[in-house]
Enzyme design. Structure first.
Site, PDB file in Angstrom:
ATOM      1  N   GLU A  24       0.840  -1.203   0.000  1.00 24.45           N
ATOM      2  CA  GLU A  24       0.000   0.000   0.000  1.00 24.45           C
ATOM      3  C   GLU A  24       0.875   1.253   0.000  1.00 24.45           C
ATOM      4  OE1 GLU A  24      -2.312  -0.305   3.561  1.00 24.45           O
ATOM      5  OE2 GLU A  24      -2.673  -2.454   3.271  1.00 24.45           O
ATOM      6  N   TYR A  32      -7.484   2.880   5.340  1.00 26.26           N
ATOM      7  CA  TYR A  32      -6.607   1.766   4.999  1.00 26.26           C
ATOM      8  C   TYR A  32      -6.550   0.657   6.053  1.00 26.26           C
ATOM      9  CZ  TYR A  32      -3.441   4.575   7.899  1.00 26.26           C
ATOM     10  OH  TYR A  32      -2.889   5.311   8.916  1.00 26.26           O
ATOM     11  N   CYS A  57      -3.124  45.342  -7.805  1.00 31.31           N
ATOM     12  CA  CYS A  57      -2.799  44.534  -6.638  1.00 31.31           C
ATOM     13  C   CYS A  57      -3.625  43.243  -6.630  1.00 31.31           C
ATOM     14  CB  CYS A  57      -3.071  45.341  -5.369  1.00 31.31           C
ATOM     15  SG  CYS A  57      -2.863  44.404  -3.836  1.00 31.31           S
TER      16      CYS A  57
END
Length: 678
Positions: free
Chosen positions: A134, A245, A422
């Site tokens: 992984e 996970y 600006c």
């Protein structure tokens, strides 16, 4: 894959011509709320997880707004409603919560021999080993817990045993499920990595730089800092995402990591597509090398890969040390060094209005420090180096501290030009040499500094507006222009953190007293670049305020000590419509700048100061004496009448006074001989 809700009218081609809220019965309203929540959660899944939306953004917004209206009208709010993703009330603090199970760190190394040794240790104890390979995400680890199918809490990793409750913040992340589908386990604790996508990180840094804030060093720091903020609304406004996970604990039965991933996908959790199963350590090494080559193309940061034993019974047999599981290993990438890509060049506006180009970089390690930005100083440096968006550049840390682009290795895709207006306020930009400046004094990037200067003792002399107070007034939105100072509300001031009624009353009294002011002091207080106290007095002596506003650069150059650069700066200041509007609003608020007529009480007297005179600033003394005809100069000469020697004086002026025979006065004698005559 999450199944589409059946018989829900707000999923496919929803009719958004809703009846007025007030025409609904409470029962009908609550049923519509239930269906809207179900549909919006599914749309969130399709958008954030499946990356396959089935309604247009405007349709989604209409459904969301309807849900908000119904929840407000019928008081049926729920912590796990999709409307909570926009944030909630600010938190007082983050509470500490114990984890469902310890969140251990991993053994790690970037050496292939180390992961081979790990593999040998596993195979000495377990037969038929397979690994789940992984990506190792470079983000911020969290535990997320669900009970009875609903989001219950989210907790930072902390020390592995307990962490901080960040539920209100994690709830705002679109890819985090708030409800699990029917059939989900009664209890589920999962582990995920919160991260900030590369594109979102660059855009966030660009916004921070343009408004004068310090950028984040890298996406990991940005994600970690955001998750731990006390204001969920700010979190909701930042681009966070998450990959899940691990299943930490569950009432379901799982035998392998493969089954865990399948369950996560089935329940609507976002799982990374690069995950795979291999049965040989050499394939793990090849996997790591492939991802190392591809890492710059990914939308998320990874710093290696993780190899985990797939079988859960084998994991149980292998066990853990006090710090890490024996069944997992992080095989890390080598550090990036030296070269990286310029994602884009943006312009930062400083507190003085100076525009500075900044290269936002693909984060790179230089001498052990992650670099994500480098100042390019000015347009000349960009031109000389040939830096462009998309260029590959070589970096050095000047003096081992400041990151600097020293060479373009490969060109990019277009020339860079400094903006004509600006980037923060659209104010006019003027160029002085190789430098560029915003001329709007109320520009948000400059306002804090302008506010402090305006209230300083040599300017309007408003006590109580130092750096901290100026920051508060601007951050709370109470002051967006210098003129807003004179519209401040007592109750709003008193409610500020650390203030109170007495502080509010004192500031309002100071502001009222400041309204009568000498014109020269007023001109100085405006903060015009290159205009100090002496030039401000000279301009006030030469022009009325109306004439000064209308004066051309050529007119201004007729004033002594006003050269081309100063004249252009003053003219540019009053050419800016916002600045003239600020002056007009100050006058309307009762500020009354007066040109004080000089008298001849001290005519012909020349005075020099060294050291400080108690009770006065140098500017106040200069203005006082010059108003009565004296001249105040900065150096002693034979024409000097008196040298006033105050506290902490220098030596050079006193030595010069001795050489020229100039009389010296201490503060008491100065008061008696000169100030007493006024």
């Amino acid at each position: 894959m999450v199944e589409e809700p059946a018989d829900n009218p707000y999923v496919r081609d929803p009719d958004t011509s809703f009846a007025p809220v007030e025409e609904l019965s409470e029962g009908d309203a609550r049923e519509q709320v239930r269906r809207l929540r179900e549909a919006i959660e599914y749309h969130d899944y399709r958008y954030y997880v499946a990356n396959d939306p089935i309604v247009a953004d405007r349709t989604y917004d209409t459904l969301f707004e309807r849900l908000e209206a119904l929840e407000d009208a019928f008081d049926c709010h729920d912590e796990n409603s999709p409307t909570r993703r926009v944030g909630g009330e600010p938190l007082d603090e983050l509470e500490t919560v114990e984890h469902v199970a310890p969140l251990l760190s991993l053994q790690s190394s970037g050496d292939a021999d180390e992961i081979r040794a790990f593999d040998r240790r596993i195979r000495d104890r377990v037969a038929d080993v397979r690994y789940s390979a992984e990506p190792k995400f470079d983000g911020f680890s969290v535990e997320v817990v669900y009970e009875d199918g609903g989001f219950d809490r989210a907790v930072t990793r902390g020390d592995g045993r307990e962490g901080e409750d960040v539920s209100a913040n994690v709830r705002t992340i679109g890819s985090v499920p708030l409800h699990l589908p029917d059939g989900a386990p009664d209890f589920l604790a999962v582990r995920g990595e919160v991260y900030m996508p590369r594109s979102g990180f660059q855009e966030l840094n660009e916004r921070r730089i343009e408004r004068g804030d310090d950028p984040f060093a890298n996406p990991r720091n940005a994600a970690a800092g955001t998750v731990r903020l006390l204001d969920p609304e700010t979190v909701a406004d930042r681009p966070l995402d998450v990959f899940f996970y691990d299943v930490i604990d569950t009432s379901a039965t799982l035998d392998t990591q493969t089954e865990a991933f399948a369950l996560l996908r089935e329940l609507g959790f976002r799982v990374n597509d690069e995950t795979t199963v291999v049965d040989d350590v050499d394939v793990v090494i090849d996997y790591r090398d492939r991802l190392a080559d591809a890492r710059d193309e990914l939308e998320y940061e990874i710093d290696g890969i993780v190899a985990k034993v797939v079988d859960f019974d084998a994991r149980e047999e292998l066990g853990s040390t006090a710090r890490h599981p024996r069944w997992a290993f992080a095989y890390k990438f080598p550090a990036r060094t030296g070269e990286t890509t310029v994602e884009r060049i943006v312009v930062q506006v400083g507190r003085t209005g100076k525009l500075t180009p900044v290269a936002l970089l693909d984060p790179v390690d230089v001498q052990g420090v992650t670099i994500s930005r480098a100042t390019l100083h000015n347009a000349a440096q960009i031109r000389d180096l040939g830096v462009q968006n998309g260029a590959t550049v070589r970096l050095e840390r000047a003096g081992d501290v400041i990151p600097e682009v020293v060479e373009v290795v490969e060109g990019g895709d277009g020339d860079f030009a400094m903006p004509e207006t600006c980037p923060v306020c659209d104010g006019h930009v003027v160029q002085e040499g190789e430098h560029h400046y915003c001329t709007n004094a109320s520009c948000p990037a400059q306002l804090r500094r302008s506010l402090q200067h305006f209230c300083s003792r040599d300017a309007m002399d408003v006590e109580g507006v130092g750096a901290e107070a100026a920051d508060q007034l601007v951050e709370e939105g109470l002051v967006e222009s210098l003129a807003d100072l004179y519209d401040l509300d007592r109750d709003e001031l008193a409610a500020l953190d650390g203030w109170g009624e007495r502080s509010a009353d004192n500031l309002l009294a100071e502001l009222e007293a400041s309204k009568t002011v000498d014109l020269g002091t007023f001109v100085y207080a405006l903060g015009i670049r290159h205009v100090g106290t002496e030039r401000a007095r000279a301009l006030a002596a030469a022009f009325s305020l109306d004439d000064l506003i209308d004066a051309s650069a050529e007119d201004l150059r007729s004033v002594e000590d006003v050269g081309p650069e100063v004249a252009e700066s003053v003219a540019a200041y009053f050419d800016e419509a916002e600045n003239v509007e600020t002056v007009e609003r100050l006058l309307e608020a009762g500020v009354s700048p007066e040109r004080r007529e000089r008298d001849d009480e001290l005519d012909g007297l020349t005075v020099v100061f060294t050291g400080s005179v108690p009770g006065y600033t140098r500017s106040e003394l200069t203005e006082l004496l010059e108003t009565h005809g004296a001249s105040v100069t900065s150096s002693v000469s034979g024409a000097t009448d008196y040298l006033v020697v105050g506290e902490n004086p220098g030596t050079r002026k006193r030595e010069r006074a001795d050489e020229e025979g100039v009389e010296t006065l201490d503060p008491e004698a100065f008061e008696a001989r000169i100030l007493s005559r006024l």
